[in-house]
Design a protein around this motif. Structure first.
Motif, PDB file in Angstrom:
ATOM      1  N   ASP A 148      17.219  -1.193   0.162  1.00  0.00           N
ATOM      2  CA  ASP A 148      18.173  -0.597  -0.783  1.00  0.00           C
ATOM      3  C   ASP A 148      19.526  -1.284  -0.648  1.00  0.00           C
ATOM      4  N   GLU A 149      19.909  -1.645   0.574  1.00  0.00           N
ATOM      5  CA  GLU A 149      21.177  -2.331   0.807  1.00  0.00           C
ATOM      6  C   GLU A 149      21.213  -3.678   0.079  1.00  0.00           C
ATOM      7  N   PHE A 150      20.097  -4.421   0.154  1.00  0.00           N
ATOM      8  CA  PHE A 150      20.026  -5.718  -0.536  1.00  0.00           C
ATOM      9  C   PHE A 150      20.160  -5.542  -2.045  1.00  0.00           C
ATOM     10  N   LEU A 151      19.445  -4.564  -2.604  1.00  0.00           N
ATOM     11  CA  LEU A 151      19.492  -4.357  -4.053  1.00  0.00           C
ATOM     12  C   LEU A 151      20.875  -3.887  -4.494  1.00  0.00           C
ATOM     13  N   GLU A 152      21.517  -3.044  -3.705  1.00  0.00           N
ATOM     14  CA  GLU A 152      22.870  -2.612  -4.040  1.00  0.00           C
ATOM     15  C   GLU A 152      23.849  -3.778  -3.965  1.00  0.00           C
ATOM     16  N   PHE A 153      23.691  -4.644  -2.966  1.00  0.00           N
ATOM     17  CA  PHE A 153      24.516  -5.845  -2.856  1.00  0.00           C
ATOM     18  C   PHE A 153      24.312  -6.748  -4.073  1.00  0.00           C
ATOM     19  N   THR A 154      23.043  -6.920  -4.464  1.00  0.00           N
ATOM     20  CA  THR A 154      22.731  -7.756  -5.626  1.00  0.00           C
ATOM     21  C   THR A 154      23.382  -7.193  -6.885  1.00  0.00           C
ATOM     22  N   GLU A 155      23.292  -5.890  -7.079  1.00  0.00           N
ATOM     23  CA  GLU A 155      23.924  -5.258  -8.243  1.00  0.00           C
ATOM     24  C   GLU A 155      25.446  -5.434  -8.206  1.00  0.00           C
ATOM     25  N   ARG A 156      26.023  -5.229  -7.048  1.00  0.00           N
ATOM     26  CA  ARG A 156      27.475  -5.281  -6.921  1.00  0.00           C
ATOM     27  C   ARG A 156      28.009  -6.702  -7.158  1.00  0.00           C
ATOM     28  N   THR A 157      27.387  -7.691  -6.532  1.00  0.00           N
ATOM     29  CA  THR A 157      27.889  -9.058  -6.644  1.00  0.00           C
ATOM     30  C   THR A 157      27.632  -9.660  -8.025  1.00  0.00           C
ATOM     31  N   ASN A 158      26.571  -9.205  -8.698  1.00  0.00           N
ATOM     32  CA  ASN A 158      26.259  -9.742 -10.028  1.00  0.00           C
ATOM     33  C   ASN A 158      26.741  -8.829 -11.153  1.00  0.00           C
ATOM     34  N   ARG A 159      27.224  -7.643 -10.775  1.00  0.00           N
ATOM     35  CA  ARG A 159      27.738  -6.655 -11.733  1.00  0.00           C
ATOM     36  C   ARG A 159      26.684  -6.318 -12.789  1.00  0.00           C
ATOM     37  N   VAL A 160      25.511  -5.917 -12.281  1.00  0.00           N
ATOM     38  CA  VAL A 160      24.386  -5.542 -13.142  1.00  0.00           C
ATOM     39  C   VAL A 160      23.761  -4.268 -12.592  1.00  0.00           C
ATOM     40  N   PHE A 209      11.980  -1.779 -11.402  1.00  0.00           N
ATOM     41  CA  PHE A 209      12.082  -3.045 -10.683  1.00  0.00           C
ATOM     42  C   PHE A 209      12.474  -2.816  -9.234  1.00  0.00           C
ATOM     43  N   ARG A 210      13.287  -1.810  -8.960  1.00  0.00           N
ATOM     44  CA  ARG A 210      13.632  -1.486  -7.573  1.00  0.00           C
ATOM     45  C   ARG A 210      12.364  -1.183  -6.778  1.00  0.00           C
ATOM     46  N   SER A 211      11.444  -0.430  -7.386  1.00  0.00           N
ATOM     47  CA  SER A 211      10.193  -0.089  -6.700  1.00  0.00           C
ATOM     48  C   SER A 211       9.394  -1.336  -6.356  1.00  0.00           C
ATOM     49  N   ILE A 212       9.359  -2.289  -7.281  1.00  0.00           N
ATOM     50  CA  ILE A 212       8.640  -3.543  -7.041  1.00  0.00           C
ATOM     51  C   ILE A 212       9.327  -4.334  -5.940  1.00  0.00           C
ATOM     52  N   PHE A 213      10.649  -4.498  -6.055  1.00  0.00           N
ATOM     53  CA  PHE A 213      11.378  -5.321  -5.096  1.00  0.00           C
ATOM     54  C   PHE A 213      11.413  -4.687  -3.710  1.00  0.00           C
ATOM     55  N   ASN A 214      11.280  -3.349  -3.636  1.00  0.00           N
ATOM     56  CA  ASN A 214      11.172  -2.680  -2.335  1.00  0.00           C
ATOM     57  C   ASN A 214       9.810  -2.941  -1.687  1.00  0.00           C
ATOM     58  N   GLN A 228       0.827  -1.209   0.000  1.00  0.00           N
ATOM     59  CA  GLN A 228       0.000   0.000   0.000  1.00  0.00           C
ATOM     60  C   GLN A 228       0.861   1.258   0.000  1.00  0.00           C
ATOM     61  N   ASP A 229       1.964   1.241   0.749  1.00  0.00           N
ATOM     62  CA  ASP A 229       2.826   2.420   0.880  1.00  0.00           C
ATOM     63  C   ASP A 229       3.788   2.600  -0.286  1.00  0.00           C
ATOM     64  N   SER A 230       3.846   1.617  -1.171  1.00  0.00           N
ATOM     65  CA  SER A 230       4.780   1.681  -2.303  1.00  0.00           C
ATOM     66  C   SER A 230       4.285   2.663  -3.364  1.00  0.00           C
TER      67      SER A 230
END
Length: 195
Positions: free
Chosen positions: A45-57, A63-68, A16-18
């Motif tokens: 945001d920390e998880f998504l940044e970690f995902t980007e960093r470790t997968n180099r994407v 998609f960030r809005s959805i995954f948040n 609802q808050d998204s």
């Protein structure tokens, strides 16, 4: 790396808050209401940044809005979908497929081949690996979830074909995919049917 956990009530509040549109909110709500006893997760945001960093994407803002709002991480129960909303080679045979929310590439070889098809995996067929669900990371306007087998993409590359010739849209969006989940399988093998 931090994934935020919560009850179904909390998950409905996240949704609802998204900043998602009403259709996406409705699709995510449908899923949560079908499985009210589950513990849910959303990506910080920390998880998504970690995902980007470790997968180099790069994960697009949409998609960030959805995954948040809601995410199916690797430790979420395995899940089955009723069907895909677009045709793929496995459209008529989704019943035996149990997906797990495996995020990212299994290894550098998979990363190399899937990046040529612009794919970032968000779920894998648990038992066989013969079906993956992924998002397109080369087009920030593309909201679809795609279905493919990694082996088919490798065969395309070896055969000098376009790496994305074996990649098929399965759902119009990640929330649409989630709304089509009809059954969960808990770690002890217990099956939970959608309400």
């Amino acid at each position: 790396m931090s994934i935020i956990r919560g009850s179904s009530r909390e998950a409905l509040e996240w949704i609802q808050d998204s900043g998602l549109d009403s259709t996406q909110k409705s699709q995510l709500n449908t899923f949560v209401q079908r499985f009210p006893s589950m513990t849910y997760a959303r990506g910080s945001d920390e998880f998504l940044e970690f995902t980007e960093r470790t997968n180099r994407v790069h994960i697009s803002d949409s998609f960030r809005s959805i995954f948040n709002a809601l995410i199916l991480p690797g430790d979420f129960p395995d899940f089955r979908v009723a069907t895909y909303t677009h045709w793929t080679p496995r459209t008529d045979n989704t019943h035996p497929i149990w997906y797990t929310g495996d995020w990212g590439y299994a290894n550098d070889q998979e990363r190399s081949s899937l990046l040529q098809a612009h794919m970032f995996p968000v779920a894998q067929w648990v038992e066989t690996g013969f079906s993956s669900l992924a998002i397109n990371i080369s087009d920030d306007t593309d909201s679809k979830v795609y279905e493919f087998t990694s082996e088919d993409i490798l065969d395309d590359i070896r055969g000098n074909l376009s790496p994305d010739s074996s990649v098929f849209p399965a759902f119009s969006s990640y929330p649409e995919m989630i709304s089509h989940i009809i059954e969960l399988r808990l770690p002890d093998g217990t099956l939970v049917q959608a309400r």
